[in-house]
Design a protein around this motif. Sequence first.
Motif, mmCIF file in Angstrom:
data_model
loop_
_atom_site.group_PDB
_atom_site.id
_atom_site.type_symbol
_atom_site.label_atom_id
_atom_site.label_comp_id
_atom_site.label_asym_id
_atom_site.label_seq_id
_atom_site.Cartn_x
_atom_site.Cartn_y
_atom_site.Cartn_z
ATOM 1 N N GLY A 99 9.076 7.898 5.142
ATOM 2 C CA GLY A 99 8.658 8.387 6.636
ATOM 3 C C GLY A 99 7.517 7.461 7.357
ATOM 4 N N ASP A 100 6.674 7.805 7.651
ATOM 5 C CA ASP A 100 5.440 7.039 8.268
ATOM 6 C C ASP A 100 4.504 6.484 7.422
ATOM 7 N N ARG A 101 4.705 6.350 6.033
ATOM 8 C CA ARG A 101 3.701 6.272 5.082
ATOM 9 C C ARG A 101 4.189 5.099 4.302
ATOM 10 N N LEU A 102 3.228 4.321 3.828
ATOM 11 C CA LEU A 102 3.284 3.094 3.150
ATOM 12 C C LEU A 102 2.500 3.066 1.836
ATOM 13 N N GLU A 103 3.242 2.603 0.592
ATOM 14 C CA GLU A 103 2.519 2.591 -0.494
ATOM 15 C C GLU A 103 1.869 1.440 -0.623
#
Length: 385
Positions: free
Chosen positions: A333-337
Amino acid sequence: MTPIAFKPNAIVFAAALAIITCAGGLFATYSRAADEDKVAQPKAALTVTTVQPQQSPWTVQLSANGNVAAWQEASIGSEANGLRLLEVRANVGDVVRAGQVLATFAADSVQADVAQAKANLLEAEANALDAAGNASRARTLQTTGALSEQQINQYLTTEQVAKARVEAAKATLVVQQQRLKHTQVLAPDSGTISARSATVGAVLASGTELFRMVRQGRLEWRAEVTAAELERIKVGTQALVSTANGTPVKGKVRMVAPTVDPQTRMGLVYVDLQSNLLKPGMFAKGAFELGQSAALTVPQTAVVVRDAFSYVYRVGADKRVARVKVQTGRQIGDRLEITSGLDANALLVASGAGFLNDGDLVRVVETSKPNTAPAQAKPAQAASK
């Protein structure tokens, strides 16, 4: 001595002049103080919101590319030899069921052959009946000596020959009846017609292909995976395959190829697809779900890429930002690790970080609460770096 007379207008003018002079001095003093205050308080470079990194379980995925193909493809041909194609009842894209008539051949000559075979069988049965009667009478006279041994054997042999001719006539009738059945081309299984070469009026030889069919309408994704990653995938592993417009299609690993291509060092993984949104021959991207692992994530807007490196801006207690170099991993989605370089308790600029430089003063208006973990049902992109 004449006394000096003071005029009232002169006195008023002098007083007014004194007041104006004092006011000007005070204004100058206040202006200088205000300017000193402005110099003492530097202006914020940007008004920002902040966010903290979030720990959440994420699905471990292995990305792969491959082609979509039919699970099994059936070739439907003509078993009749030298007959004219009379009618074609199926076309490309038609969904057919097992045993459905797809095409018919002209059957007049075959029907005539069937009729002749039936007549030959009746004749053979009549001859066999006559021979059986003669053989029966010969057996009754065998002990009387009315007939020689040679004549008796001849009647018995004629009976056996007549029976054999009956069997041969039956076999010929079966052959002609099979030819009659072959004048109708039947679907060997349920599925979808993927190709058609049948043309009305053509006289075809036996074995000529008329149709191709995707058996049971089943498709599979043949993903190419490196030899090192092939061992991580097992039969039954879930997979998500993306269509041309990005719609995810679920699948399950049916088989892992036992060999690896010696040229490309890639192995094939066969994934059964549970949707008809994909078509045979399409190229598709997908990912295998290999379990879950903890991930430190931030909003994608908090990460700035400069000179091929990823950075975040940490907000200090003095409201100044510090640029921190990080390593990114997966994206959902709109999140990065964030895989390295970041403290889990850091306070980061949530958006607008691209307009900041290291050491800039910011004004914080709101602190964003950590978002909930994104739904795992959505398509994920594996971005290993």
